[in-house]
Scaffold this active site. Structure first.
Site, PDB file in Angstrom:
ATOM      1  N   LYS A 114      42.875  30.454  50.707  1.00 24.49           N
ATOM      2  CA  LYS A 114      42.259  31.212  49.609  1.00 24.49           C
ATOM      3  C   LYS A 114      42.264  30.388  48.327  1.00 24.49           C
ATOM      4  CE  LYS A 114      44.939  34.330  47.358  1.00 24.49           C
ATOM      5  NZ  LYS A 114      45.067  34.096  45.916  1.00 24.49           N
ATOM      6  N   ASN A 115      43.397  29.752  48.045  1.00 23.75           N
ATOM      7  CA  ASN A 115      43.558  29.088  46.747  1.00 23.75           C
ATOM      8  C   ASN A 115      42.875  27.732  46.667  1.00 23.75           C
ATOM      9  OD1 ASN A 115      44.875  31.352  45.998  1.00 23.75           O
ATOM     10  ND2 ASN A 115      46.931  30.463  46.019  1.00 23.75           N
ATOM     11  N   CYS A 137      48.954  40.445  35.312  1.00 27.48           N
ATOM     12  CA  CYS A 137      49.116  41.190  36.567  1.00 27.48           C
ATOM     13  C   CYS A 137      50.614  41.419  36.749  1.00 27.48           C
ATOM     14  CB  CYS A 137      48.522  40.403  37.735  1.00 27.48           C
ATOM     15  SG  CYS A 137      49.413  38.922  38.086  1.00 27.48           S
ATOM     16  N   ARG A 193      50.575  35.747  32.548  1.00 29.95           N
ATOM     17  CA  ARG A 193      49.536  34.829  33.042  1.00 29.95           C
ATOM     18  C   ARG A 193      48.540  34.435  31.950  1.00 29.95           C
ATOM     19  NH1 ARG A 193      48.269  35.886  39.171  1.00 29.95           N
ATOM     20  NH2 ARG A 193      47.982  33.644  39.045  1.00 29.95           N
ATOM     21  N   ASP A 215      54.554  31.294  45.811  1.00 26.91           N
ATOM     22  CA  ASP A 215      53.825  32.242  46.670  1.00 26.91           C
ATOM     23  C   ASP A 215      54.545  32.514  47.987  1.00 26.91           C
ATOM     24  OD1 ASP A 215      50.495  31.056  45.740  1.00 26.91           O
ATOM     25  OD2 ASP A 215      51.985  32.271  44.690  1.00 26.91           O
ATOM     26  N   ARG A 236      43.429  41.150  49.678  1.00 34.13           N
ATOM     27  CA  ARG A 236      42.909  40.141  48.740  1.00 34.13           C
ATOM     28  C   ARG A 236      43.126  38.736  49.301  1.00 34.13           C
ATOM     29  NH1 ARG A 236      44.508  40.240  42.714  1.00 34.13           N
ATOM     30  NH2 ARG A 236      43.362  38.331  43.084  1.00 34.13           N
TER      31      ARG A 236
HETATM   32  C1  EPZ Z   1      47.598  29.571  41.156  1.00 34.12           C
HETATM   33  O1  EPZ Z   1      47.525  30.477  40.074  1.00 34.12           O
HETATM   34  C2  EPZ Z   1      47.539  30.416  42.416  1.00 34.12           C
HETATM   35  N1  EPZ Z   1      46.291  31.167  42.442  1.00 34.12           N
HETATM   36  C3  EPZ Z   1      48.715  31.388  42.453  1.00 34.12           C
HETATM   37  O2  EPZ Z   1      48.654  32.077  43.710  1.00 34.12           O
HETATM   38  C4  EPZ Z   1      50.008  30.582  42.409  1.00 34.12           C
HETATM   39  O3  EPZ Z   1      51.111  31.473  42.378  1.00 34.12           O
HETATM   40  C5  EPZ Z   1      50.015  29.707  41.150  1.00 34.12           C
HETATM   41  O4  EPZ Z   1      48.840  28.854  41.132  1.00 34.12           O
HETATM   42  C6  EPZ Z   1      51.245  28.809  41.095  1.00 34.12           C
HETATM   43  O5  EPZ Z   1      51.279  27.993  42.229  1.00 34.12           O
HETATM   44  C7  EPZ Z   1      45.150  30.532  42.788  1.00 34.12           C
HETATM   45  O6  EPZ Z   1      45.124  29.351  43.024  1.00 34.12           O
HETATM   46  C8  EPZ Z   1      43.913  31.379  42.872  1.00 34.12           C
HETATM   47  P1  EPZ Z   1      49.379  28.465  37.285  1.00 34.12           P
HETATM   48  P2  EPZ Z   1      47.357  29.914  38.568  1.00 34.12           P
HETATM   49  O7  EPZ Z   1      48.428  28.281  36.166  1.00 34.12           O
HETATM   50  O8  EPZ Z   1      46.652  28.626  38.564  1.00 34.12           O
HETATM   51  C9  EPZ Z   1      51.764  29.349  33.374  1.00 34.12           C
HETATM   52  C10 EPZ Z   1      48.643  33.902  45.164  1.00 34.12           C
HETATM   53  O9  EPZ Z   1      49.527  34.713  45.474  1.00 34.12           O
HETATM   54  N2  EPZ Z   1      50.495  29.138  32.673  1.00 34.12           N
HETATM   55  O10 EPZ Z   1      49.669  27.290  38.174  1.00 34.12           O
HETATM   56  O11 EPZ Z   1      46.826  31.019  37.752  1.00 34.12           O
HETATM   57  C11 EPZ Z   1      51.752  30.564  34.268  1.00 34.12           C
HETATM   58  O12 EPZ Z   1      52.054  31.746  33.540  1.00 34.12           O
HETATM   59  C12 EPZ Z   1      48.472  33.502  43.710  1.00 34.12           C
HETATM   60  O13 EPZ Z   1      47.851  33.353  45.973  1.00 34.12           O
HETATM   61  C13 EPZ Z   1      50.498  29.059  31.281  1.00 34.12           C
HETATM   62  O14 EPZ Z   1      51.541  29.187  30.649  1.00 34.12           O
HETATM   63  O15 EPZ Z   1      48.865  29.664  38.185  1.00 34.12           O
HETATM   64  C14 EPZ Z   1      52.833  30.237  35.273  1.00 34.12           C
HETATM   65  O16 EPZ Z   1      54.093  30.525  34.718  1.00 34.12           O
HETATM   66  C15 EPZ Z   1      49.436  34.229  42.785  1.00 34.12           C
HETATM   67  N3  EPZ Z   1      49.320  28.857  30.628  1.00 34.12           N
HETATM   68  C16 EPZ Z   1      52.694  28.717  35.442  1.00 34.12           C
HETATM   69  O17 EPZ Z   1      51.970  28.268  34.291  1.00 34.12           O
HETATM   70  C17 EPZ Z   1      48.135  28.699  31.303  1.00 34.12           C
HETATM   71  O18 EPZ Z   1      47.095  28.496  30.655  1.00 34.12           O
HETATM   72  C18 EPZ Z   1      51.931  28.295  36.679  1.00 34.12           C
HETATM   73  O19 EPZ Z   1      50.746  29.065  36.728  1.00 34.12           O
HETATM   74  C19 EPZ Z   1      48.156  28.773  32.718  1.00 34.12           C
HETATM   75  C20 EPZ Z   1      49.355  28.986  33.372  1.00 34.12           C
END
Ligand code: EPZ
Length: 420
Positions: free
Chosen positions: A22-23, A116, A121, A307, A399
């Site tokens: 998915k990701n 969420c 996020r 995850d 999802r």
């Molecule tokens: C991706 O989300 C995945 N989703 C998530 O999977 C996964 O948990 C996450 O990466 C971490 O591996 C998809 O790829 C669609 P991040 P993403 O930006 O990119 C912080 C699932 O269950 N952050 O890597 O949105 C954030 O709050 C989902 O399949 C900021 O601070 O996650 C988190 O603490 C859930 N500012 C950390 O970085 C930003 O602008 C990592 O989040 C962006 C993120």
């Protein structure tokens, strides 16, 4: 709304084929906005999130067909640059249309995705990166409004306080493919899904070096072309089935896996006492004897994936001894603890830590899913519990898992869906 009813205590034995990731799929679908030529994506999982991203592409003027795992994206003259709240608010990943729209159309209006249950996020890193490429970014009434005379390459440090960001890396990398000059992302996410996106972009004619490392360099092009690409296997689905095998003391053979993408999960499960045999595209797993508790800390790739945290918690909850789970990516990602405790687990949360005291048996119960991976965790606990478990709000599950209950049933799980 449907619910799942599980009659636990049945060993799982047999073979399961893992679906596409998915990701990886979601940002790759967004990347089709970077070209007016046809793109074909193969090995796509049938998920609610797949359908949501297809709807978003259609709302942006693409013609999209999806059948037999193949998504065909075609350009139409009805190009639009607004991704509306109705769709973006249901799936955070849709925010990664922002980079491609800015790069291709030089303007974009994309709803802020909102938070969420697993955390606030924020999208500050996305906006920082795109602004560094010369986009004028404004936030108004819950929307990000971006415009540019043309993106220009730049050197960007993209880590936040929780480390690298997967989708911010994706957004900036996609934007950089059509920027003038070279973009260097320092502190880039190294996840296999980022590498898969880069490989798709390279097939489209992009020039990208270093994907999979913390430093990615993108040399901008004037134009990108259509391409065909097969999505990598879903490492989180594979990890979920590995735990299903262990928690039921069964034995599973997983097909269509790339075990090189989840070394941290394999390492931890072997430390806990699992027997794992890997071959080119398959993996066999079973519990040797009584498993031992292990401590987990979630980290950006190649660390233990957040995850997989909820699923690992379910396994440790029925493993005698104490294990400590530290959630360093989303410190609030513990909604599943209360529901697991309703099934007889003994888990205590202390801030970003969960102290898990393994118990011998779980009792079935009526529980409520709160998010995608929490749903998987409750199913795993239900497979191990005595008597029946009912899981409500399983729309979260659909999802991100392609027919999970059907695959579980095919290897002996007593699990069925009921209309509520
Ligand atoms: C991706 O989300 C995945 N989703 C998530 O999977 C996964 O948990 C996450 O990466 C971490 O591996 C998809 O790829 C669609 P991040 P993403 O930006 O990119 C912080 C699932 O269950 N952050 O890597 O949105 C954030 O709050 C989902 O399949 C900021 O601070 O996650 C988190 O603490 C859930 N500012 C950390 O970085 C930003 O602008 C990592 O989040 C962006 C993120």
């Amino acid at each position: 709304m449907d619910k799942l009813i599980i009659e636990g205590d049945h060993r799982l034995k047999g073979e399961v084929t893992i679906s596409g990731a998915k990701n990886a799929l979601l940002p790759i679908l967004a990347a089709t906005l970077l070209t007016e030529e046809p793109c074909n994506i193969e090995g796509a999982p049938r998920l609610r999130d797949t359908q949501t991203m297809i709807k978003i592409l259609r709302s942006l003027g693409k013609s999209v067909d999806f059948q037999d795992g193949r998504i065909c994206v075609r350009h139409t003259k009805k190009t639009r640059w607004i991704a509306d709240y109705r769709l973006v608010s249901t799936m955070r990943a849709s925010f990664c249309v922002l980079g491609p729209l800015l790069a291709k159309l030089k303007k974009a209006k994309v709803s802020l995705p909102g938070g969420c249950v697993i955390g606030v996020r924020p999208v500050d890193l996305h906006l920082k990166g795109l602004s560094s490429l010369g986009a004028d970014i404004d936030i108004n009434s819950g929307y990000v409004l971006g415009k540019t005379k043309g993106l220009c390459g730049n050197h960007i440090f993209l880590e936040g306080e929780f480390g690298s960001s997967v989708l911010a890396t994706a957004n900036v990398m996609m934007a950089g493919t059509l920027a003038s000059g070279t973009t260097t992302i320092e502190g880039a996410a190294c996840e296999p899904e980022v590498v898969d996106l880069a490989e798709f972009l390279i097939k489209m004619g992009a020039e990208i070096k270093g994907a999979g490392t913390p430093i990615i360099e993108i040399r901008g092009k004037k134009l990108l072309y259509g391409a065909t690409h097969k999505i990598i296997p879903d490492r989180i689905e594979a990890g979920t089935f590995m735990i299903a095998s262990l928690i039921t003391k069964g034995e599973l053979k997983l097909k269509n896996v790339n075990w090189r993408h989840f070394g941290a999960v394999i390492d931890k499960l072997e430390q806990a006492g699992a027997w794992i045999k890997k071959s080119e595209h398959c993996l066999v797993i079973k519990a040797r004897a009584q498993l031992k508790p292990v401590n987990i800390t979630t980290l950006p790739y190649p660390g233990f994936p957040t995850d997989m945290q909820a699923q690992m918690m379910a396994l440790m909850a029925v493993t005698p001894g104490v294990s400590i789970i530290t959630e360093k990516v989303y410190p609030d990602r513990f909604m599943h603890i209360a529901e697991l405790n309703r099934m007889g687990t003994r888990i205590k949360r202390e801030g970003p830590y969960a102290i898990v005291e393994g118990v011998k048996r779980l009792s079935g119960a009526k529980v409520m899913a709160s998010d995608l991976r929490a749903s998987a965790s409750l199913i795993l606990a239900g497979l191990a519990a005595r008597a029946k478990t009912q899981i409500l709000r399983i729309y979260h599950l659909e999802r991100g898992y392609d027919n999970l209950e059907g695959k579980l049933r095919s290897v002996g799980a007593k699990i069925r869906r009921h209309k509520v």
